[in-house]
Design a protein around this motif. Structure first.
Motif, PDB file in Angstrom:
ATOM      1  N   ALA A   1     -30.382 -51.892  62.438  1.00  0.00           N
ATOM      2  CA  ALA A   1     -29.451 -51.975  63.570  1.00  0.00           C
ATOM      3  C   ALA A   1     -28.685 -53.297  63.563  1.00  0.00           C
ATOM      4  CB  ALA A   1     -30.213 -51.802  64.880  1.00  0.00           C
ATOM      5  N   GLY A   2     -29.395 -54.414  63.361  1.00  0.00           N
ATOM      6  CA  GLY A   2     -28.753 -55.732  63.340  1.00  0.00           C
ATOM      7  C   GLY A   2     -27.768 -55.894  62.187  1.00  0.00           C
TER       8      GLY A   2
ATOM      9  N   GLY B   1     -22.094 -55.742  59.787  1.00  0.00           N
ATOM     10  CA  GLY B   1     -21.134 -55.032  58.949  1.00  0.00           C
ATOM     11  C   GLY B   1     -19.902 -54.591  59.718  1.00  0.00           C
ATOM     12  N   PHE B   2     -20.102 -53.996  60.906  1.00  0.00           N
ATOM     13  CA  PHE B   2     -18.981 -53.522  61.723  1.00  0.00           C
ATOM     14  C   PHE B   2     -18.083 -54.678  62.158  1.00  0.00           C
ATOM     15  CE2 PHE B   2     -20.929 -49.293  62.652  1.00  0.00           C
ATOM     16  CZ  PHE B   2     -19.798 -48.544  62.415  1.00  0.00           C
ATOM     17  N   LYS B   3     -18.696 -55.794  62.539  1.00  0.00           N
ATOM     18  CA  LYS B   3     -17.928 -56.901  63.112  1.00  0.00           C
ATOM     19  C   LYS B   3     -17.255 -57.783  62.062  1.00  0.00           C
ATOM     20  CE  LYS B   3     -18.102 -60.331  66.773  1.00  0.00           C
ATOM     21  NZ  LYS B   3     -18.918 -60.939  67.850  1.00  0.00           N
ATOM     22  N   PHE B   4     -17.933 -58.017  60.928  1.00  0.00           N
ATOM     23  CA  PHE B   4     -17.438 -59.030  59.992  1.00  0.00           C
ATOM     24  C   PHE B   4     -17.026 -58.501  58.621  1.00  0.00           C
ATOM     25  CE2 PHE B   4     -20.467 -61.261  62.807  1.00  0.00           C
ATOM     26  CZ  PHE B   4     -19.599 -62.172  63.386  1.00  0.00           C
ATOM     27  N   VAL B   5     -17.473 -57.307  58.226  1.00  0.00           N
ATOM     28  CA  VAL B   5     -17.195 -56.835  56.862  1.00  0.00           C
ATOM     29  C   VAL B   5     -16.097 -55.779  56.849  1.00  0.00           C
ATOM     30  CG1 VAL B   5     -18.174 -55.880  54.740  1.00  0.00           C
ATOM     31  CG2 VAL B   5     -19.571 -57.371  56.182  1.00  0.00           C
ATOM     32  N   GLY B   6     -16.365 -54.571  57.367  1.00  0.00           N
ATOM     33  CA  GLY B   6     -15.367 -53.504  57.376  1.00  0.00           C
ATOM     34  C   GLY B   6     -15.939 -52.233  57.959  1.00  0.00           C
ATOM     35  N   LYS B   7     -15.112 -51.475  58.674  1.00  0.00           N
ATOM     36  CA  LYS B   7     -15.602 -50.290  59.380  1.00  0.00           C
ATOM     37  C   LYS B   7     -15.936 -49.142  58.427  1.00  0.00           C
ATOM     38  CE  LYS B   7     -13.554 -51.178  63.909  1.00  0.00           C
ATOM     39  NZ  LYS B   7     -13.282 -52.597  63.657  1.00  0.00           N
TER      40      LYS B   7
ATOM     41  N   SER C   1     -26.870 -50.228  50.668  1.00  0.00           N
ATOM     42  CA  SER C   1     -28.077 -49.495  51.076  1.00  0.00           C
ATOM     43  C   SER C   1     -28.640 -50.033  52.379  1.00  0.00           C
ATOM     44  CB  SER C   1     -29.139 -49.587  49.970  1.00  0.00           C
ATOM     45  OG  SER C   1     -29.472 -50.938  49.710  1.00  0.00           O
ATOM     46  N   GLY C   2     -28.002 -51.056  52.951  1.00  0.00           N
ATOM     47  CA  GLY C   2     -28.415 -51.581  54.252  1.00  0.00           C
ATOM     48  C   GLY C   2     -29.250 -52.842  54.135  1.00  0.00           C
ATOM     49  N   GLY C   3     -29.754 -53.293  55.288  1.00  0.00           N
ATOM     50  CA  GLY C   3     -30.651 -54.440  55.323  1.00  0.00           C
ATOM     51  C   GLY C   3     -30.007 -55.728  54.842  1.00  0.00           C
ATOM     52  N   THR C   4     -30.713 -56.405  53.926  1.00  0.00           N
ATOM     53  CA  THR C   4     -30.254 -57.712  53.440  1.00  0.00           C
ATOM     54  C   THR C   4     -28.969 -57.617  52.625  1.00  0.00           C
ATOM     55  OG1 THR C   4     -31.802 -57.430  51.593  1.00  0.00           O
ATOM     56  CG2 THR C   4     -32.541 -58.794  53.425  1.00  0.00           C
ATOM     57  N   ASP C   5     -28.633 -56.426  52.128  1.00  0.00           N
ATOM     58  CA  ASP C   5     -27.374 -56.270  51.382  1.00  0.00           C
ATOM     59  C   ASP C   5     -26.166 -56.559  52.270  1.00  0.00           C
ATOM     60  OD1 ASP C   5     -28.827 -55.581  49.190  1.00  0.00           O
ATOM     61  OD2 ASP C   5     -28.482 -53.428  49.343  1.00  0.00           O
ATOM     62  N   PHE C   6     -26.242 -56.179  53.544  1.00  0.00           N
ATOM     63  CA  PHE C   6     -25.175 -56.494  54.492  1.00  0.00           C
ATOM     64  C   PHE C   6     -24.993 -58.014  54.587  1.00  0.00           C
ATOM     65  CE2 PHE C   6     -25.629 -52.221  56.514  1.00  0.00           C
ATOM     66  CZ  PHE C   6     -24.286 -51.898  56.559  1.00  0.00           C
ATOM     67  N   ILE C   7     -26.138 -58.718  54.675  1.00  0.00           N
ATOM     68  CA  ILE C   7     -26.099 -60.170  54.797  1.00  0.00           C
ATOM     69  C   ILE C   7     -25.525 -60.795  53.526  1.00  0.00           C
ATOM     70  CG2 ILE C   7     -27.505 -62.241  55.162  1.00  0.00           C
ATOM     71  CD1 ILE C   7     -29.509 -60.353  56.648  1.00  0.00           C
TER      72      ILE C   7
ATOM     73  N   ARG D   1     -10.625 -59.349  47.122  1.00  0.00           N
ATOM     74  CA  ARG D   1     -10.188 -58.042  47.643  1.00  0.00           C
ATOM     75  C   ARG D   1     -10.985 -57.695  48.899  1.00  0.00           C
ATOM     76  NH1 ARG D   1     -12.181 -53.017  46.754  1.00  0.00           N
ATOM     77  NH2 ARG D   1     -13.524 -53.779  45.088  1.00  0.00           N
ATOM     78  N   PRO D   2     -10.296 -57.458  50.031  1.00  0.00           N
ATOM     79  CA  PRO D   2     -11.006 -57.196  51.289  1.00  0.00           C
ATOM     80  C   PRO D   2     -11.778 -55.874  51.252  1.00  0.00           C
ATOM     81  CG  PRO D   2      -8.651 -56.782  51.565  1.00  0.00           C
ATOM     82  CD  PRO D   2      -8.836 -57.391  50.207  1.00  0.00           C
ATOM     83  N   THR D   3     -12.912 -55.864  51.954  1.00  0.00           N
ATOM     84  CA  THR D   3     -13.717 -54.649  52.089  1.00  0.00           C
ATOM     85  C   THR D   3     -13.200 -53.850  53.268  1.00  0.00           C
ATOM     86  OG1 THR D   3     -15.633 -55.876  51.249  1.00  0.00           O
ATOM     87  CG2 THR D   3     -16.065 -53.776  52.336  1.00  0.00           C
ATOM     88  N   ASP D   4     -12.975 -52.517  53.045  1.00  0.00           N
ATOM     89  CA  ASP D   4     -12.365 -51.726  54.138  1.00  0.00           C
ATOM     90  C   ASP D   4     -13.381 -51.379  55.227  1.00  0.00           C
ATOM     91  OD1 ASP D   4     -13.935 -49.904  52.815  1.00  0.00           O
ATOM     92  OD2 ASP D   4     -12.330 -48.498  52.339  1.00  0.00           O
TER      93      ASP D   4
END
Length: 304
Positions: free
Chosen positions: A88-89, A94-100, A154-160, A301-304
Motif C-alpha cells: 500500500a505504501g 508510485g502514484f504520487k512521484f513516479v507515474g500513474k 513487482s512492487g515493494g522495494t522496487d517502487f523505492i 526518459r520519464p515513466t508514464d
C-alpha cells in the motif's frame, strides 16, 4: 474546401494510427507483465517454498510474516492479504512521484502474483538448497526485469528503487540489496541462519540478473572518433535526447585532423546509438566506457 477536407481526413487517419499503436503497446505491456507475474508465482511455489527461502522485498516480508504468524500464533494468513497491505505504501509513492500508468500496471502485477501464489500448487523441483537459491534468484530476477522493461514493477522495494533512481539519478538497486539483506538477517535471528544466508544468495543472484538485463538507470560514456561529427551529434540527440561535445584532435600515425564526439547516454540505448553512428560513418571508431555517476543535467526518459 476539398483540400481542407482531404487534410482533415489525413489528420484523422494519422491520429487513428497513433492511437492504435499506443493501444497495442499497452496490450503488449499487460501481456508481458502477466507472464512475469505467473513466473514469479511459480517461482514462489517451487524454489522459494521448497527451500524455505525469503526472496527479499515485499514478497520476502510477506513470507516472513506468514512464518511468524504460523510459528508463534498458529494462524495461517493468505499471501494475498499480507502482500497487498505491505504494498500500500510503495503504491502511494508510485502514484504520487513516479507515474500513474506505471503504478496501475504494477498494481496488476502485485494482485495477479499474489492470487496465483495462493491458487497454484507448490511443486518442489529439487531439494538442493544451493541450486534452489541460485536458480530461484535467477528466475526471480528475470521476472522482475520483464516488468521493469515494460515500465512496471513487482512492487515493494522496487517502487523505492525507481523513485530514488529518477530523483537522484543513481543506480539504487545495490541499496535495495542492502535493505533486503537487513530483512533477511532479522529473519535469521528469529528462525534459521542457514535459510537466511541462502536467502541472501537468492537475493544477490536476483539483483545481479536485474543489473544485467535492466540498464535504464545505468550510464555509458561514448568517445567516437569520426570525420562526420555534426551528423553523429544530431543522430545521438534525435535517437536519445542526449547532447554531445565535439573535440578536435590529431591522429598520431597519419597526423590528420580528427574529431572526437563525447557523449553520455543510457546504457540501454548504447547499442542502438552505436548502430546509428556506424551507418553514418562506417570508419568511425567508438570507445564505450561504463559511467559510475553523472552529476548535472542528464535527460532521463520519464515513466508514464
Amino acid at each position: 474546401m476539398n483540400l481542407k477536407k482531404g487534410f482533415k481526413k489525413e489528420i484523422k487517419k494519422e491520429f487513428k494510427k497513433r492511437k492504435k499503436k499506443v493501444e497495442d503497446h499497452i496490450v503488449w505491456r499487460v501481456i508481458v507483465v502477466s507472464l512475469a507475474s505467473l513466473l514469479m508465482a511459480l517461482n514462489i511455489n517451487t524454489f522459494v517454498h521448497a527451500g524455505g527461502l525469503l526472496p527479499g522485498g515485499a514478497s520476502g516480508l510477506t513470507l516472513l510474516l506468514q512464518e511468524i504468524f504460523d510459528s508463534f500464533l498458529g494462524i495461517k494468513l493468505p499471501y494475498t492479504l499480507i502482500n497487498l497491505l505491505i504494498n500500500a505504501g510503495p503504491v502511494y509513492i508510485g502514484f504520487k512521484f513516479v507515474g500513474k500508468k506505471f503504478t496501475m500496471l504494477s498494481c496488476w502485477c502485485i494482485v495477479l502474483t499474489s492470487v496465483l501464489a495462493d491458487v497454484l500448487p507448490a511443486i518442489p523441483v529439487t531439494k538442493d538448497i544451493l541450486l534452489i537459491s541460485i536458480f530461484g534468484g535467477l528466475i526471480n530476477g528475470i521476472a522482475i526485469s520483464m516488468c521493469l522493461l515494460k515500465d512496471a514493477t513487482s512492487g515493494g522495494t522496487d517502487f523505492i528503487a525507481i523513485y530514488l533512481s529518477e530523483k537522484r539519478g543513481v543506480d539504487s538497486f545495490n541499496l535495495i540489496l542492502g535493505i533486503n539483506a537487513c530483512i533477511l538477517i532479522s529473519a535469521g535471528f528469529l528462525f534459521n541462519w542457514d535459510k537466511a544466508l541462502y536467502s541472501i544468495v537468492f537475493q544477490f543472484a536476483s539483483t545481479m540478473t536485474i543489473r544485467i538485463l535492466y540498464r535504464k538507470y545505468q550510464q555509458a560514456t561514448l568517445f567516437i572518433v569520426t570525420n562526420k561529427p555534426k551528423e553523429v551529434c544530431e543522430a545521438i540527440y534525435e535517437h536519445s535526447n542526449h547532447g554531445a561535445t565535439i573535440l578536435k584532435g590529431e591522429g598520431s600515425y597519419e597526423h590528420h585532423e580528427r574529431y572526437v564526439v563525447y557523449s553520455i547516454v543510457s546504457s540501454e540505448e548504447c547499442s542502438s546509438i552505436v548502430s546509428v553512428v556506424k551507418k553514418i560513418d562506417k570508419e568511425a571508431f567508438v570507445n564505450i566506457l561504463k559511467t559510475e555517476r553523472v552529476v548535472g543535467r542528464f535527460y532521463q526518459r520519464p515513466t508514464d
